[in-house]
Scaffold this motif. Sequence first.
Motif, PDB file in Angstrom:
ATOM      1  N   ILE A  30       8.999  11.608  42.319  1.00  0.00           N
ATOM      2  CA  ILE A  30       7.567  11.909  42.215  1.00  0.00           C
ATOM      3  C   ILE A  30       7.290  12.167  40.749  1.00  0.00           C
ATOM      4  O   ILE A  30       7.809  13.124  40.171  1.00  0.00           O
ATOM      5  CB  ILE A  30       7.184  13.128  43.082  1.00  0.00           C
ATOM      6  CG1 ILE A  30       7.541  12.823  44.540  1.00  0.00           C
ATOM      7  CG2 ILE A  30       5.706  13.454  42.938  1.00  0.00           C
ATOM      8  CD1 ILE A  30       7.538  13.998  45.440  1.00  0.00           C
ATOM      9  N   PRO A  31       6.487  11.299  40.095  1.00  0.00           N
ATOM     10  CA  PRO A  31       6.218  11.476  38.665  1.00  0.00           C
ATOM     11  C   PRO A  31       5.358  12.711  38.384  1.00  0.00           C
ATOM     12  O   PRO A  31       4.756  13.295  39.287  1.00  0.00           O
ATOM     13  CB  PRO A  31       5.490  10.193  38.280  1.00  0.00           C
ATOM     14  CG  PRO A  31       4.930   9.654  39.541  1.00  0.00           C
ATOM     15  CD  PRO A  31       5.803  10.140  40.646  1.00  0.00           C
ATOM     16  N   GLU A  32       5.303  13.092  37.110  1.00  0.00           N
ATOM     17  CA  GLU A  32       4.464  14.213  36.673  1.00  0.00           C
ATOM     18  C   GLU A  32       3.016  13.920  37.045  1.00  0.00           C
ATOM     19  O   GLU A  32       2.551  12.792  36.926  1.00  0.00           O
ATOM     20  CB  GLU A  32       4.607  14.374  35.156  1.00  0.00           C
ATOM     21  CG  GLU A  32       3.845  15.528  34.597  1.00  0.00           C
ATOM     22  CD  GLU A  32       4.051  15.661  33.103  1.00  0.00           C
ATOM     23  OE1 GLU A  32       3.263  15.051  32.349  1.00  0.00           O
ATOM     24  OE2 GLU A  32       4.991  16.355  32.697  1.00  0.00           O
ATOM     25  N   ARG A  33       2.306  14.940  37.507  1.00  0.00           N
ATOM     26  CA  ARG A  33       0.917  14.766  37.918  1.00  0.00           C
ATOM     27  C   ARG A  33       0.142  16.050  37.664  1.00  0.00           C
ATOM     28  O   ARG A  33       0.726  17.098  37.438  1.00  0.00           O
ATOM     29  CB  ARG A  33       0.846  14.383  39.388  1.00  0.00           C
ATOM     30  CG  ARG A  33       1.442  15.423  40.294  1.00  0.00           C
ATOM     31  CD  ARG A  33       1.620  14.903  41.705  1.00  0.00           C
ATOM     32  NE  ARG A  33       2.585  15.651  42.471  1.00  0.00           N
ATOM     33  CZ  ARG A  33       2.412  16.865  42.974  1.00  0.00           C
ATOM     34  NH1 ARG A  33       1.301  17.483  42.783  1.00  0.00           N
ATOM     35  NH2 ARG A  33       3.354  17.462  43.661  1.00  0.00           N
ATOM     36  N   LEU A  34      -1.178  15.931  37.686  1.00  0.00           N
ATOM     37  CA  LEU A  34      -2.045  17.100  37.518  1.00  0.00           C
ATOM     38  C   LEU A  34      -2.258  17.765  38.872  1.00  0.00           C
ATOM     39  O   LEU A  34      -2.266  17.100  39.905  1.00  0.00           O
ATOM     40  CB  LEU A  34      -3.394  16.679  36.939  1.00  0.00           C
ATOM     41  CG  LEU A  34      -3.369  16.189  35.495  1.00  0.00           C
ATOM     42  CD1 LEU A  34      -4.742  15.687  35.082  1.00  0.00           C
ATOM     43  CD2 LEU A  34      -2.919  17.291  34.565  1.00  0.00           C
ATOM     44  N   PRO A  35      -2.438  19.087  38.901  1.00  0.00           N
ATOM     45  CA  PRO A  35      -2.706  19.785  40.168  1.00  0.00           C
ATOM     46  C   PRO A  35      -3.993  19.293  40.814  1.00  0.00           C
ATOM     47  O   PRO A  35      -4.857  18.705  40.171  1.00  0.00           O
ATOM     48  CB  PRO A  35      -2.827  21.254  39.760  1.00  0.00           C
ATOM     49  CG  PRO A  35      -2.187  21.352  38.436  1.00  0.00           C
ATOM     50  CD  PRO A  35      -2.331  20.014  37.784  1.00  0.00           C
ATOM     51  N   HIS A  36      -4.128  19.587  42.102  1.00  0.00           N
ATOM     52  CA  HIS A  36      -5.304  19.207  42.879  1.00  0.00           C
ATOM     53  C   HIS A  36      -6.564  19.789  42.235  1.00  0.00           C
ATOM     54  O   HIS A  36      -6.629  20.962  41.920  1.00  0.00           O
ATOM     55  CB  HIS A  36      -5.154  19.729  44.315  1.00  0.00           C
ATOM     56  CG  HIS A  36      -6.316  19.414  45.190  1.00  0.00           C
ATOM     57  ND1 HIS A  36      -6.582  18.149  45.629  1.00  0.00           N
ATOM     58  CD2 HIS A  36      -7.298  20.207  45.689  1.00  0.00           C
ATOM     59  CE1 HIS A  36      -7.666  18.167  46.372  1.00  0.00           C
ATOM     60  NE2 HIS A  36      -8.125  19.409  46.425  1.00  0.00           N
ATOM     61  N   GLY A  37      -7.592  18.963  42.035  1.00  0.00           N
ATOM     62  CA  GLY A  37      -8.862  19.419  41.481  1.00  0.00           C
ATOM     63  C   GLY A  37      -8.935  19.357  39.959  1.00  0.00           C
ATOM     64  O   GLY A  37      -9.972  19.650  39.391  1.00  0.00           O
ATOM     65  N   CYS A  38      -7.864  18.994  39.287  1.00  0.00           N
ATOM     66  CA  CYS A  38      -7.867  18.921  37.824  1.00  0.00           C
ATOM     67  C   CYS A  38      -8.009  17.465  37.390  1.00  0.00           C
ATOM     68  O   CYS A  38      -7.606  16.547  38.088  1.00  0.00           O
ATOM     69  CB  CYS A  38      -6.575  19.498  37.253  1.00  0.00           C
ATOM     70  SG  CYS A  38      -6.436  21.275  37.516  1.00  0.00           S
ATOM     71  N   THR A  39      -8.589  17.300  36.193  1.00  0.00           N
ATOM     72  CA  THR A  39      -8.735  15.959  35.608  1.00  0.00           C
ATOM     73  C   THR A  39      -8.082  15.968  34.242  1.00  0.00           C
ATOM     74  O   THR A  39      -7.635  17.009  33.754  1.00  0.00           O
ATOM     75  CB  THR A  39     -10.227  15.593  35.465  1.00  0.00           C
ATOM     76  OG1 THR A  39     -10.841  16.533  34.576  1.00  0.00           O
ATOM     77  CG2 THR A  39     -10.942  15.617  36.806  1.00  0.00           C
ATOM     78  N   ALA A  40      -8.041  14.827  33.624  1.00  0.00           N
ATOM     79  CA  ALA A  40      -7.429  14.729  32.296  1.00  0.00           C
ATOM     80  C   ALA A  40      -8.185  15.598  31.283  1.00  0.00           C
ATOM     81  O   ALA A  40      -7.591  16.141  30.352  1.00  0.00           O
ATOM     82  CB  ALA A  40      -7.405  13.278  31.835  1.00  0.00           C
ATOM     83  N   LYS A  41      -9.492  15.771  31.471  1.00  0.00           N
ATOM     84  CA  LYS A  41     -10.293  16.578  30.555  1.00  0.00           C
ATOM     85  C   LYS A  41      -9.945  18.062  30.659  1.00  0.00           C
ATOM     86  O   LYS A  41     -10.041  18.796  29.697  1.00  0.00           O
ATOM     87  CB  LYS A  41     -11.777  16.389  30.838  1.00  0.00           C
ATOM     88  CG  LYS A  41     -12.281  15.015  30.484  1.00  0.00           C
ATOM     89  CD  LYS A  41     -13.754  14.902  30.786  1.00  0.00           C
ATOM     90  CE  LYS A  41     -14.260  13.520  30.470  1.00  0.00           C
ATOM     91  NZ  LYS A  41     -15.677  13.367  30.780  1.00  0.00           N
TER      92      LYS A  41
END
Length: 191
Positions: free
Chosen positions: A153-164
Amino acid sequence: MLSAGLPPIGALAQTTTVGQLKAMAMVSGAPVPDKGKDESPKLKHWDGSSPLTIGQMSEMQRKKLAEDFLARHGFTMQEPAIVAAAPAKEQAPPAPAHLLSFVAIYGPRALPSVDLTLNGTFMTSKVGARVQTGNLAILIKPAEMDGTVHVEIPERLPHGCTAKTAKRKACRPIEPVSTVMRVGEALELPR
């Protein structure tokens, strides 16, 4: 022929009806106050030891006229009751973790198929394929031993977060996962 001492039959019927109406209109008990009438305003006590000045009378008359004028137009001079502030909204509990488990691994050794459940949803996939759900991407690779698969499972942002919003502390990327899993094992992954 009618007898002279008896009233006519029509008169008897009318007196009976009037008598019945009077009996029905009779009410017994304490008198009920009429709610349509306003009660007189409560009077304040005026201390007679101090004389009433013309300025005080003028001020009282001005207040009374202002209250009457406002009342005729649907207003009042009384301030509304202060409503307590609404309680702060409680924060919603954090989203539960993703739950991944493998139900079966079957097929040819070169390219087996897998049955898995992700958050209670049943899925079928081939080894080497990618399963995507929301922000969660799962890559299933063949493992060295029979009856196992390698899960990445690659690195990812938590639920509800965006790149900004990734610079905020709560939105820091979730570490990548790389593990070998057997049939019947379960893996919890943060959202």
